[in-house]
Structure formats: structure tokens, C-alpha cells
Design a protein around this motif. Structure first.
Motif, mmCIF file in Angstrom:
data_model
loop_
_atom_site.group_PDB
_atom_site.id
_atom_site.type_symbol
_atom_site.label_atom_id
_atom_site.label_comp_id
_atom_site.label_asym_id
_atom_site.label_seq_id
_atom_site.Cartn_x
_atom_site.Cartn_y
_atom_site.Cartn_z
ATOM 1 N N GLU A 84 0.812 -1.216 0.000
ATOM 2 C CA GLU A 84 0.000 0.000 0.000
ATOM 3 C C GLU A 84 0.848 1.269 0.000
ATOM 4 O O GLU A 84 0.300 2.366 -0.017
ATOM 5 C CB GLU A 84 -0.936 0.019 1.212
ATOM 6 C CG GLU A 84 -2.020 -1.023 1.135
ATOM 7 C CD GLU A 84 -3.023 -0.915 2.270
ATOM 8 O OE1 GLU A 84 -2.927 0.016 3.094
ATOM 9 O OE2 GLU A 84 -3.915 -1.782 2.321
ATOM 10 N N ARG A 85 2.132 1.151 0.016
ATOM 11 C CA ARG A 85 2.985 2.337 0.132
ATOM 12 C C ARG A 85 2.819 3.313 -1.024
ATOM 13 O O ARG A 85 2.833 4.520 -0.817
ATOM 14 C CB ARG A 85 4.438 1.927 0.309
ATOM 15 C CG ARG A 85 4.626 1.319 1.676
ATOM 16 C CD ARG A 85 6.044 1.243 2.091
ATOM 17 N NE ARG A 85 6.075 0.778 3.469
ATOM 18 C CZ ARG A 85 7.084 0.199 4.022
ATOM 19 N NH1 ARG A 85 8.190 0.021 3.318
ATOM 20 N NH2 ARG A 85 7.040 -0.198 5.265
ATOM 21 N N THR A 86 2.623 2.805 -2.222
ATOM 22 C CA THR A 86 2.423 3.698 -3.367
ATOM 23 C C THR A 86 1.163 4.538 -3.189
ATOM 24 O O THR A 86 1.152 5.721 -3.505
ATOM 25 C CB THR A 86 2.341 2.888 -4.673
ATOM 26 O OG1 THR A 86 3.543 2.146 -4.825
ATOM 27 C CG2 THR A 86 2.158 3.790 -5.885
ATOM 28 N N LEU A 87 0.109 3.925 -2.672
ATOM 29 C CA LEU A 87 -1.134 4.654 -2.429
ATOM 30 C C LEU A 87 -0.903 5.785 -1.434
ATOM 31 O O LEU A 87 -1.238 6.943 -1.703
ATOM 32 C CB LEU A 87 -2.209 3.702 -1.894
ATOM 33 C CG LEU A 87 -3.484 4.368 -1.374
ATOM 34 C CD1 LEU A 87 -4.236 5.059 -2.506
ATOM 35 C CD2 LEU A 87 -4.364 3.342 -0.655
ATOM 36 N N TRP A 88 -0.336 5.471 -0.266
ATOM 37 C CA TRP A 88 -0.159 6.478 0.778
ATOM 38 C C TRP A 88 0.844 7.542 0.361
ATOM 39 O O TRP A 88 0.666 8.716 0.664
ATOM 40 C CB TRP A 88 0.243 5.824 2.098
ATOM 41 C CG TRP A 88 -0.788 4.856 2.593
ATOM 42 C CD1 TRP A 88 -0.630 3.515 2.781
ATOM 43 C CD2 TRP A 88 -2.149 5.142 2.941
ATOM 44 N NE1 TRP A 88 -1.812 2.948 3.224
ATOM 45 C CE2 TRP A 88 -2.754 3.927 3.342
ATOM 46 C CE3 TRP A 88 -2.910 6.299 2.958
ATOM 47 C CZ2 TRP A 88 -4.083 3.843 3.764
ATOM 48 C CZ3 TRP A 88 -4.235 6.211 3.381
ATOM 49 C CH2 TRP A 88 -4.809 5.009 3.764
ATOM 50 N N ALA A 92 0.074 11.488 0.078
ATOM 51 C CA ALA A 92 0.947 12.474 0.733
ATOM 52 C C ALA A 92 1.407 13.518 -0.279
ATOM 53 O O ALA A 92 1.448 14.716 0.028
ATOM 54 C CB ALA A 92 2.143 11.775 1.380
ATOM 55 N N GLN A 93 1.739 13.083 -1.491
ATOM 56 C CA GLN A 93 2.168 14.032 -2.520
ATOM 57 C C GLN A 93 1.040 14.991 -2.884
ATOM 58 O O GLN A 93 1.285 16.190 -3.099
ATOM 59 C CB GLN A 93 2.659 13.280 -3.758
ATOM 60 C CG GLN A 93 3.975 12.581 -3.527
ATOM 61 C CD GLN A 93 4.338 11.620 -4.644
ATOM 62 O OE1 GLN A 93 3.481 11.092 -5.355
ATOM 63 N NE2 GLN A 93 5.636 11.386 -4.797
ATOM 64 N N LEU A 94 -0.179 14.505 -2.942
ATOM 65 C CA LEU A 94 -1.312 15.391 -3.224
ATOM 66 C C LEU A 94 -1.460 16.448 -2.131
ATOM 67 O O LEU A 94 -1.682 17.628 -2.422
ATOM 68 C CB LEU A 94 -2.607 14.587 -3.368
ATOM 69 C CG LEU A 94 -2.692 13.657 -4.577
ATOM 70 C CD1 LEU A 94 -3.954 12.817 -4.518
ATOM 71 C CD2 LEU A 94 -2.606 14.432 -5.879
ATOM 72 N N ALA A 95 -1.327 16.031 -0.880
ATOM 73 C CA ALA A 95 -1.442 16.980 0.234
ATOM 74 C C ALA A 95 -0.309 18.004 0.200
ATOM 75 O O ALA A 95 -0.539 19.196 0.441
ATOM 76 C CB ALA A 95 -1.459 16.230 1.563
ATOM 77 N N VAL A 96 0.897 17.574 -0.130
ATOM 78 C CA VAL A 96 2.022 18.516 -0.219
ATOM 79 C C VAL A 96 1.833 19.440 -1.420
ATOM 80 O O VAL A 96 2.161 20.624 -1.356
ATOM 81 C CB VAL A 96 3.375 17.779 -0.285
ATOM 82 C CG1 VAL A 96 4.517 18.737 -0.570
ATOM 83 C CG2 VAL A 96 3.639 17.061 1.019
ATOM 84 N N ALA A 117 -1.214 12.517 -8.456
ATOM 85 C CA ALA A 117 -2.289 11.977 -9.292
ATOM 86 C C ALA A 117 -1.799 10.740 -10.040
ATOM 87 O O ALA A 117 -2.491 9.718 -10.093
ATOM 88 C CB ALA A 117 -2.779 13.038 -10.275
ATOM 89 N N GLY A 118 -0.599 10.820 -10.582
ATOM 90 C CA GLY A 118 -0.028 9.668 -11.283
ATOM 91 C C GLY A 118 0.180 8.481 -10.359
ATOM 92 O O GLY A 118 -0.081 7.330 -10.731
ATOM 93 N N ALA A 119 0.626 8.750 -9.141
ATOM 94 C CA ALA A 119 0.881 7.667 -8.190
ATOM 95 C C ALA A 119 -0.406 6.952 -7.799
ATOM 96 O O ALA A 119 -0.447 5.711 -7.758
ATOM 97 C CB ALA A 119 1.587 8.209 -6.944
ATOM 98 N N VAL A 120 -1.478 7.704 -7.523
ATOM 99 C CA VAL A 120 -2.724 7.024 -7.130
ATOM 100 C C VAL A 120 -3.347 6.298 -8.321
ATOM 101 O O VAL A 120 -3.922 5.227 -8.150
ATOM 102 C CB VAL A 120 -3.738 7.966 -6.420
ATOM 103 C CG1 VAL A 120 -3.153 8.506 -5.123
ATOM 104 C CG2 VAL A 120 -4.235 9.065 -7.312
ATOM 105 N N GLU A 121 -3.183 6.850 -9.513
ATOM 106 C CA GLU A 121 -3.681 6.150 -10.699
ATOM 107 C C GLU A 121 -2.880 4.877 -10.945
ATOM 108 O O GLU A 121 -3.452 3.836 -11.282
ATOM 109 C CB GLU A 121 -3.631 7.062 -11.923
ATOM 110 C CG GLU A 121 -4.692 8.126 -11.915
ATOM 111 C CD GLU A 121 -4.553 9.116 -13.055
ATOM 112 O OE1 GLU A 121 -5.601 9.661 -13.442
ATOM 113 O OE2 GLU A 121 -3.426 9.366 -13.539
ATOM 114 N N ASP A 122 -1.557 4.942 -10.787
ATOM 115 C CA ASP A 122 -0.718 3.745 -10.949
ATOM 116 C C ASP A 122 -1.118 2.669 -9.955
ATOM 117 O O ASP A 122 -1.186 1.496 -10.291
ATOM 118 C CB ASP A 122 0.768 4.079 -10.766
ATOM 119 C CG ASP A 122 1.351 4.856 -11.933
ATOM 120 O OD1 ASP A 122 0.695 4.951 -12.991
ATOM 121 O OD2 ASP A 122 2.476 5.372 -11.774
#
Length: 169
Positions: A84-88, A92-96, A117-122
Motif C-alpha cells: 500500500e505504500r504507493t497509495l499512501w 501524501a504528494q497530493l497533500a504537499v 495523481a499519477g501515483a494514485v492512478e498507478d
């Protein structure tokens, strides 16, 4: 100082001797002068369940504290299951990204919003799961890209609370 001591060399250190800035911070995480009134810092290293993480981060986003929400997501990223690390990390990147946009850093804000956005989509594509813990990842990625475009188009600080996304709809 409450969270750290200042060494003779002028660096703040925590109880384990690690560098840690003990200056108070404003609602967007910017350091303030020693002795200034700041907002309470988000404790680090807290292990929460995924639903607790989402709820606490949402509450912080709702009151315009995306930097602090990022710290909640970072705790989940560091303490949660490996898969789940990619999700979190993406959350975190979205919040930053929202933090930088609220601080008036259009370039950094847009870059981090798009990266998140790319990370959560991936994560969604890799896992085949579009609503982990009730989070609508596609909608969240769309929010991030739309905000990134607006921030670049009119590089002025945004209102973090007004622009905060709903994680769970």
C-alpha cells in the motif's frame, strides 16, 4: 522548547539526537520564529488503521492544514503494508501539492499534484482497485490535475480549505 533541544551548534535535536526543527509552525507548515504562537504539530510515527488515516487526514484538509494531512499520510506510507505504500505516498504528494499551492509556489504545487495523481492512478491500475478505503482515486486524480492547471494559469496562493478534496464521497 518542547519537542527538541538546541545543541551548542544551533541545531534542534530530538531525544534520540536526530535533527528535528523545534520551531513553531503555521497552519501550512511554515516555520515561525522561536517563541511565536504556532499551530499544534502533528505527532510523527503514529500507527493508525487505514480508515483512521483517511478520517484524520480529511479533518485536517477540511480546516486548511494540508501539510499536517501529509504527515498523517506519511505515517501510513512508512508503517503500513508494503503493497500500500504507493497509495499512501501518492496521497501524501497530493497533500504537499496543495500545501505548495496554498503557499503560492505554483511550480512546486502543480508538479506535486500531478505526481500524486499519477501515483494514485498507478496504484489503481496495478491493484485493479478504484476505491480503496472508500477513496475515489479517479475523482481525486482529476481534482489534482484540474487544480494543477489552475495554479499554473494564475500563480497566486489558493485557499487550502476551500480547495481541499473530499477523499471519500
Amino acid at each position: 522548547m518542547t519537542d527538541a533541544d538546541t545543541t551548542a551548534g544551533g541545531r534542534d535535536r530530538d531525544a534520540d539526537g536526530r535533527a528535528r526543527n523545534a520551531r513553531p509552525r503555521d497552519g501550512l507548515g511554515r516555520p515561525l520564529p522561536y517563541g511565536a504562537d504556532g499551530v499544534e504539530r502533528q505527532p510523527e510515527g503514529i500507527v493508525r488503521t487505514a480508515p483512521e488515516t483517511v478520517a484524520e487526514a480529511q479533518a485536517l484538509l477540511d480546516v486548511g492544514r494540508p501539510f499536517h494531512a501529509h504527515e498523517v499520510f506519511e505515517d501510513a506510507w512508512k508503517s503500513g503494508p508494503e503493497d500500500e505504500r504507493t497509495l499512501w505516498r501518492g496521497l501524501a504528494q497530493l497533500a504537499v501539492g496543495l500545501t505548495h499551492a496554498a503557499r503560492g509556489n505554483a511550480t512546486g504545487g502543480a508538479r506535486l499534484l500531478r505526481r500524486g495523481a499519477g501515483a494514485v492512478e498507478d496504484w489503481e491500475v496495478t491493484r485493479g482497485e478504484d476505491r480503496p478505503y472508500g477513496i475515489d482515486l479517479a475523482r481525486l486524480a482529476g481534482w489534482a490535475r484540474e487544480l494543477a492547471g489552475r495554479v499554473e494559469g494564475a500563480p497566486a496562493p489558493v485557499d487550502a480549505a476551500a480547495e481541499a478534496p473530499r477523499l471519500v464521497s
